[in-house]
Each structure stands twice: as C-alpha cells, then as structure tokens.
Design a protein around this motif. Structure first.
Motif, mmCIF file in Angstrom:
data_model
loop_
_atom_site.group_PDB
_atom_site.id
_atom_site.type_symbol
_atom_site.label_atom_id
_atom_site.label_comp_id
_atom_site.label_asym_id
_atom_site.label_seq_id
_atom_site.Cartn_x
_atom_site.Cartn_y
_atom_site.Cartn_z
ATOM 1 N N GLU A 1 -8.087 -1.143 -1.126
ATOM 2 C CA GLU A 1 -8.581 0.159 -0.661
ATOM 3 C C GLU A 1 -8.218 1.205 -1.708
ATOM 4 O O GLU A 1 -7.051 1.322 -2.076
ATOM 5 C CB GLU A 1 -7.894 0.470 0.682
ATOM 6 C CG GLU A 1 -8.445 1.678 1.400
ATOM 7 C CD GLU A 1 -7.752 1.898 2.761
ATOM 8 O OE1 GLU A 1 -6.926 1.057 3.166
ATOM 9 O OE2 GLU A 1 -8.048 2.919 3.395
ATOM 10 N N ASN A 2 -9.189 1.948 -2.182
ATOM 11 C CA ASN A 2 -8.938 2.906 -3.274
ATOM 12 C C ASN A 2 -8.156 2.235 -4.408
ATOM 13 O O ASN A 2 -7.183 2.788 -4.924
ATOM 14 C CB ASN A 2 -8.136 4.114 -2.757
ATOM 15 C CG ASN A 2 -8.966 5.010 -1.850
ATOM 16 O OD1 ASN A 2 -10.104 5.331 -2.170
ATOM 17 N ND2 ASN A 2 -8.399 5.394 -0.716
ATOM 18 N N SER A 3 -8.598 1.049 -4.791
ATOM 19 C CA SER A 3 -7.792 0.271 -5.744
ATOM 20 C C SER A 3 -7.698 0.963 -7.105
ATOM 21 O O SER A 3 -6.732 0.756 -7.841
ATOM 22 C CB SER A 3 -8.352 -1.140 -5.889
ATOM 23 O OG SER A 3 -9.651 -1.079 -6.422
ATOM 24 N N ASP B 1 0.850 -1.193 0.000
ATOM 25 C CA ASP B 1 0.000 0.000 0.000
ATOM 26 C C ASP B 1 0.885 1.242 0.000
ATOM 27 O O ASP B 1 2.089 1.142 0.202
ATOM 28 C CB ASP B 1 -0.959 0.023 1.201
ATOM 29 C CG ASP B 1 -0.243 -0.183 2.528
ATOM 30 O OD1 ASP B 1 0.761 0.506 2.776
ATOM 31 O OD2 ASP B 1 -0.682 -1.041 3.314
ATOM 32 N N PHE B 2 0.276 2.375 -0.264
ATOM 33 C CA PHE B 2 0.999 3.649 -0.155
ATOM 34 C C PHE B 2 0.014 4.756 0.180
ATOM 35 O O PHE B 2 -1.201 4.568 0.091
ATOM 36 C CB PHE B 2 1.780 3.975 -1.437
ATOM 37 C CG PHE B 2 0.972 3.954 -2.699
ATOM 38 C CD1 PHE B 2 0.107 4.987 -3.033
ATOM 39 C CD2 PHE B 2 1.086 2.876 -3.583
ATOM 40 C CE1 PHE B 2 -0.632 4.951 -4.203
ATOM 41 C CE2 PHE B 2 0.348 2.832 -4.758
ATOM 42 C CZ PHE B 2 -0.508 3.870 -5.065
ATOM 43 N N GLU B 3 0.592 5.903 0.609
ATOM 44 C CA GLU B 3 -0.220 7.100 0.870
ATOM 45 C C GLU B 3 0.022 8.104 -0.237
ATOM 46 O O GLU B 3 1.173 8.400 -0.576
ATOM 47 C CB GLU B 3 0.177 7.744 2.215
ATOM 48 C CG GLU B 3 -0.338 6.994 3.418
ATOM 49 C CD GLU B 3 0.115 7.635 4.734
ATOM 50 O OE1 GLU B 3 -0.203 7.055 5.781
ATOM 51 O OE2 GLU B 3 0.779 8.692 4.702
ATOM 52 N N VAL C 1 -5.421 13.066 1.730
ATOM 53 C CA VAL C 1 -4.494 11.940 1.693
ATOM 54 C C VAL C 1 -5.308 10.681 1.432
ATOM 55 O O VAL C 1 -6.308 10.426 2.101
ATOM 56 C CB VAL C 1 -3.738 11.797 3.034
ATOM 57 C CG1 VAL C 1 -2.842 10.569 3.011
ATOM 58 C CG2 VAL C 1 -2.925 13.047 3.326
ATOM 59 N N ARG C 2 -4.884 9.910 0.440
ATOM 60 C CA ARG C 2 -5.566 8.646 0.154
ATOM 61 C C ARG C 2 -4.636 7.492 0.461
ATOM 62 O O ARG C 2 -3.519 7.455 -0.026
ATOM 63 C CB ARG C 2 -5.956 8.573 -1.324
ATOM 64 C CG ARG C 2 -7.193 9.319 -1.671
ATOM 65 C CD ARG C 2 -7.554 9.071 -3.128
ATOM 66 N NE ARG C 2 -8.782 9.773 -3.473
ATOM 67 C CZ ARG C 2 -8.858 11.082 -3.706
ATOM 68 N NH1 ARG C 2 -7.770 11.831 -3.627
ATOM 69 N NH2 ARG C 2 -10.002 11.648 -4.014
ATOM 70 N N ARG C 3 -5.106 6.550 1.251
ATOM 71 C CA ARG C 3 -4.373 5.317 1.440
ATOM 72 C C ARG C 3 -4.821 4.375 0.330
ATOM 73 O O ARG C 3 -6.025 4.138 0.167
ATOM 74 C CB ARG C 3 -4.671 4.739 2.818
ATOM 75 C CG ARG C 3 -3.718 3.648 3.212
ATOM 76 C CD ARG C 3 -3.816 3.344 4.710
ATOM 77 N NE ARG C 3 -3.142 2.087 4.992
ATOM 78 C CZ ARG C 3 -3.686 0.907 4.762
ATOM 79 N NH1 ARG C 3 -4.917 0.804 4.280
ATOM 80 N NH2 ARG C 3 -2.994 -0.201 5.018
ATOM 81 N N CYS C 4 -3.872 3.852 -0.434
ATOM 82 C CA CYS C 4 -4.215 3.063 -1.620
ATOM 83 C C CYS C 4 -3.584 1.683 -1.537
ATOM 84 O O CYS C 4 -2.397 1.557 -1.209
ATOM 85 C CB CYS C 4 -3.712 3.746 -2.891
ATOM 86 S SG CYS C 4 -4.207 5.462 -3.064
#
Lengths: 245, 438
Positions: B148-150, B131-133, B141-144
């Motif tokens: 999640e938020n793929s 994952d990354f921010e 800020v999106r955590r991907c």
C-alpha cells in the motif's frame, strides 16, 4: 493492587505517574477531555502491566459532574482507594489580569474543580476508612508573584485546602498528599527556555509515586525547590514588592 | 536535559527550535521548515535543522499493541528499541535487526534504515517493517506498506525524516529462546584473514562483526578480533546469570578530547592482547554483545567540547580488501586515529529504501576527534577512495561529505526528492542538495 482515579490523565506528569502505577499492577481509571488521547494512553498502560484501564471523557470545569465521576470510577474498578488529581492549565497571566471573567474561569479549572473532587473523594474515603488523595499544586502557590499570580493564587487555594483536608482525614486513615512541582519539561511549558532547574515528567512521577507509598504530607519535586521556596517566602514584603519576579 | 536537540557527534550546534509532538492524533505545527527529531543518536547533521524547527517525536512513546503469538508489535514511532526489548523479550521476541545502540527510536531506525551484525542474514531494519503511518504537513495521513503506497514506503525507509512524520509503525519481531547469545571470538592477522573468516562464518552464524586494531602498521596492518554469535537455546544458558543493570555516565565534558594517540595505542593493544580476546563457546548477555557502549551513558562527551566525526563507508566486495587496506594505512599514518574501528560484511538482502545505505560488500566505521581542517582533509581522502570503488558513505553518521559525493553515492536522490514534504528539510539535506550546478 490499588484502584486509582487519575484526573487530567493526558497531562505529561499524570501519564508518567500512570506508567509507574501500571508497572506495579494497579487498576486505573483515566479522566480527560480528549477521547483519542485517553484511548492511546490506555492501550499503552495495559501493555505496561496495569490490571485494568478504563477511560472517561469529561471537562474538568463541569463542577456538577464530579459525584457521577466518582460513582462511575468506583463502579467500574470495583472500588476506589487512590486518586491523583493532575489536571489544569497554565494561565495566560496578562490576559487573566485584564479580564475578571477569565480570572474566574482559571480559578474554576485550577482550584475549584480540585476542591470539589477532593470533597467528594474525601468524604467517601473517610467513610471507608482508607485511601490516598494526591493533588498536584505548584511551587507557584507558595507566594503570589506578578508574573503568574492568578495561577499562583489558585494553586495556593489548593495547597491550603489540601492541608486542612489532610488534618481532618489523617486520623481516619486517609492520606492527603500535596505535590508542588517546580519547572517540568512538558507540552504545557513547551515555549519556555529550559535550564538546569528543569525536571523530566518521569523523574517527577517517580518521586510522586514514592511519596504516595510513604505517606509524605507535602512533596516538593525536585527536592531542591523546598530550599528555593523557603528563600522566596521569607523575602520581606517591602522588598518583594519591588522585585521583578 | 543537557544538549537537548543536539546530534550525537556534538559538533558545534545549530540554531533551531524544538516543538513538542504530544499525541499521535495531533496535527503538525504550522511551520515552514520542520524535521522530526527522535533520540538524537544520528552523529552528524541529518538530525539537525539550522534556522528551522525540530519536532520532538520522542514524545510519541506509547505502545499500541503486541501479539506474543505472532511477534507483531504496533508502536508510536518515538518508542526506543530498548523499550521494545523490555516489552517483548520476556515473551521470547527480539529485534529483527539492531544497531550498536538500543537508544534509538523506531522512527529513527526506519528513517535511517539501520543495520546490525546480522545484515548478511536479515538485511536492514526496513526489511522487517510491516507498515507505518506517515503524517504530512498538509494534514494528510498515508498508510504505507510493501503493498500500500509502496512508493512512499520505499522513500520513507532510509528517507532521513524528510518525507513526513512517521507517527506509528508495526514491526515483525524475531523469535528467540532468551536474552543470551553463544559464540566465539578469535584474532586475525590481516584483512585477507578477516574476509576468509567472514565468508566461512556467514552460513552458520547469525551475527558477525570484527574490531580492528588501528594502531597496527606494516605487517600488523588490519589485525583484529572477529566475533560471531547465535541466539543461545534455553538449555545452553540454563546456568547463566544476567549482568547487573548498572551503567556509568560520562559526568562532564573534558576540556580537550580524552582520545589521543597515546591513549588509543594503549587501548587498542590492550584490547587485542587481552586474555578474553579469544574465546570459544562464550555465553554473552545481549546487552554487552550488541550494545557495549550503551553502558557508558553520554560516552560521546569523551571527545571534548569540539565533538567528533564518525566515518562509515560501504565498499563493494570486489576490491574491498585493497581499498580498506589503503584506508587503514592512511588513517594510521595520519595519527588522527580512532577509538573504535568496526568492520563487517554486508550481505545481499536488498534494502528497500531509495536512500538506504547498506549494499553488498563490506562496511567500515570509525570515530575521529574533531581536529578541524586536518581531520576534514583525511575524511575527504577517504571519500575519494570510497568513490573510486563505487562505495557509499552513511548519511546517519555524516557531517561533512560534499554534495557531489552524496549525489554520486545515492544516484536516486532526485527521484527521492519528489517525496520530500514541502515543509520538511534538514541541515544535511540542504548541504548535499542545495549547491550551485549540482
């Protein structure tokens, strides 16, 4: 293993120095204003090998807070034998020239706070008969120039103060190092145009750590600033006053 | 500090300001045209922002956590791959995928979805990111991650830094016994032999790559050396001594390119015929195996003040041999030659990114000193060949492909453009999208 207090630990030169200390397995006590930044740096230093990393949030201008700071560092690290004093601001010279209030504020952050902390540390290190106090001054303190004499005279005070402290504590086994960096590429100097005279925080940090180990009294870093400042210091005042430096 | 903010190809520069990103907790500056800049190892203009701002993301260089039991590492995105190796290899972990230089940032590795010699096994770098921010210019800020938020995850992998600033990432590292690789190298006479060896090697060898002698013509066309390796067991490497950490530096930029027809022919012939070109049970330290050019710092200066282009294309397996042979013929005839010609098969592990470059088939990469219009005309001709078989050119290496070519190679670019931060752009992105009637 040294037990090291780092004042202004989120500054680029302090952080780069802390990485050198961590690689040597020292225990570190980081002081700064911003808890998030201190926490991020502490996590990183633990992974780089520091024996212990503690953080402490404080505004360097609160001059009454220093005895408590040194007590807390000593308590949490189980002793204290080394300090790197690296906090400060780059003064907005035209603003500080226009306002005596701002000028005094800059002296509090860039000179008085260093002198208070040096006094607290110096007395304790003298009592324990050992220690190292490394203080970041600046080549700007070697001569006042119209472009930055408020910052420069604060640093001149730090240079003179640490020189006297060094004489006093040398026979007591305490090393006082005055560090005079030239131009360093850090967030503090982000808006400056960079040229060949500019050094990286990492190169400056390596020279600082070496000077602390060797017991060097005064460090110009990079080394060639010694030569540049000899020239600048020796220009006669009747000529110097006409220069646009 | 020289050439701060320039790209690896050193082509004539862009006018841009560099702004520091000192902490991952900071907001982005209020600027209308920003682009994250890592360690400047992209060759062309994908890391350039003429008239705008480069964000110095290399300053985000702090480790966050590392679990030696699971091999999961959490990092700020400006950490270099070399710094991951420094921290993780002593506990038996290595990069899951590595490009040919270890001096790239994690953020850059994600933004270009880089690949390595194990693509046929491991896919590209994005396949190993947990994952990354992502920090956007509006402060959000999106955590991907894959779950999640793929959609943002897939846009940002290979997204050339345009979707926002990657400020932090977690990567799953790979278990290894130590720093050594064991393998062999052998000569092959032409591309047919190359493909035969590649096919035969993929099951048993984790890393494969070939070096082609680009001075070869006629019957010698496509001859080269095939290198393959696996991580060595601790037992196999018990007597091995690590190489010195010494390195050279290209101390100055020569007034003209040091790479010319004569030096190339001599270099290539020597390389092909050198005694060490054929080896079995060879033991390599990971540095010379993965990063032969990293030991010469600033080797890119060899090409002189005009800089150089790198051309890297991928072509589908069907018809690859014929089209690559035609490319080699054109390059040989042009005499505009190349220092390193690397050939590698890509496997079928699908890359996640909307703009990811790797695709099943084979990839070829080579450098060209910048000789102006002649060089550009040759690269244009190579592009026509790439397009004719449905291939693609690697944006991380590119400084000149046309907008039409890019849009043909990356048909999902319009879909991708929905994810571009309104205040982010690059010289590359403007070049390949802002053309009339595109």
């Amino acid at each position: 293993m040294r037990r090291i207090l780092i004042m202004g630990a989120t500054s680029a030169i302090a952080e780069a120095s802390a990485r050198e200390f961590a690689a040597l397995g020292d225990a570190l006590f980081l002081v700064g204003r911003n808890a998030d930044r201190l926490g991020a740096i502490a996590d990183d230093l633990r992974l780089r090998g520091a024996a212990q990393v503690d953080t402490y949030v404080m505004d360097a201008r609160e001059l009454a807070g220093y005895p408590q700071l040194v007590d807390e560092a000593t308590r949490r690290l189980g002793g204290l034998d080394t300090a790197l004093i690296a906090h400060g601001t780059l003064t907005d010279q035209p603003a500080a020239a226009a306002s005596s209030e701002l000028m005094l504020e800059e002296f509090r952050i860039n000179a008085l706070s260093h002198m208070v902390l040096c006094t607290e540390l110096g007395n304790r290190f003298e009592a324990q008969g050992r220690g190292c106090i490394a203080v970041i001054s600046s080549v700007a303190g070697d001569r006042g120039r119209q472009s930055n004499y408020v910052y420069g005279s604060a640093k001149a005070a730090v240079t003179a103060f640490t020189s006297g402290l060094r004489q006093r504590l040398h026979p007591k086994g305490v090393h006082v190092l005055t560090i005079k960096p030239g131009f360093v590429d850090t967030p503090m100097t982000a808006s400056f145009k960079k040229g060949a005279l500019w050094a990286t925080p990492s190169a400056v940090a390596k020279s600082i750590v070496k000077a602390m180990q060797r017991g060097t009294p005064v460090l110009y870093t990079p080394w060639f600033w010694w030569g540049i400042m000899q020239i600048i210091k020796n220009v006669p005042e009747v000529i110097f006053r006409k220069l646009k430096l | 500090m020289a050439a701060a903010g320039s790209s690896w190809g050193r082509l004539p520069g862009a006018a841009q300001r560099l702004l520091p990103i000192a902490s991952r907790h900071d907001r982005l500056p209020d600027e209308p045209a920003m682009l994250p800049f890592g360690n400047g190892r992209s060759y062309g203009d994908s890391c350039q922002n003429d008239g705008g701002v480069l964000l110095k993301a290399r300053m985000l260089d702090r480790y966050i956590s590392f679990d030696p039991a699971s091999g999961v590492i959490d990092l700020e995105a400006g950490v270099l791959l070399s710094e991951i190796i420094d921290l993780a290899l002593p506990s038996g972990w290595f990069l899951p995928v590595t490009p040919g230089t270890r001096f790239v940032t994690v953020g850059g590795a994600i933004a270009n979805d880089v690949h390595g010699k194990n693509h046929h096994r491991a896919g590209s770098f994005g396949n190993h990111v947990l994952d990354f921010e992502l920090l956007r210019s509006d402060g959000s800020v999106r955590r991907c991650s894959p779950t999640e938020n793929s959609d943002w995850f897939d846009a940002t992998i290979g997204g050339l830094g345009l979707t926002g600033l990657i400020r932090r990432a977690r990567v799953q590292l790979k278990r290894v016994a130590g720093p050594w690789l064991i393998g062999d190298s052998r000569r092959f006479a032409n591309l047919r032999e190359f493909f035969a060896i590649a096919t035969e090697s993929e099951a048993d060898w984790e890393y494969t790559v070939a070096w082609i002698d680009c001075s070869g013509t006629g019957r010698r066309l496509g001859r080269g050396i095939f290198i393959r390796g696996n991580h060595a067991s601790a037992q196999a490497a018990v007597d091995a001594r690590p190489p010195g950490n010494g390195s050279l530096r290209m101390p100055f930029t020569p007034p003209v390119s040091a790479i010319n027809g004569l030096s190339l022919t001599a270099f290539n012939k020597l390389y092909y015929h050198r005694p060490g070109a054929v080896a079995t049970d060879a033991l390599w330290h990971y540095r010379p195996f993965f990063y032969p050019l990293d030991s010469i710092h600033e080797w890119n200066r060899m090409y002189g003040p005009d800089g150089f282009y790198q051309y890297q294309c991928a072509v589908p397996e069907a018809g690859a041999e014929a089209v690559l042979e035609e490319m080699l013929r054109r390059i040989g005839e042009s005499g505009l030659g190349s220092f390193l010609l690397v050939l590698k098969t890509f496997g079928t592990v699908a890359s996640r990114g909307l703009l990811s470059f790797p695709r099943p088939g084979a990839t070829l990469a080579l450098d060209f000193p910048n000789r102006g219009a002649r060089t550009l005309a040759l690269l244009e001709a190579l592009d026509d060949l790439t397009r004719s078989v449905g291939g693609a050119v690697y944006p991380a290496k590119d400084a000149r492909m046309s907008a039409a070519a890019f849009q043909h190679y990356f048909p999902r670019w319009r879909d991708f453009s929905r994810f571009v931060d309104p205040k982010f752009t690059s010289s590359f992105w403007r070049r390949v999208t802002e053309t009339p009637n595109a």
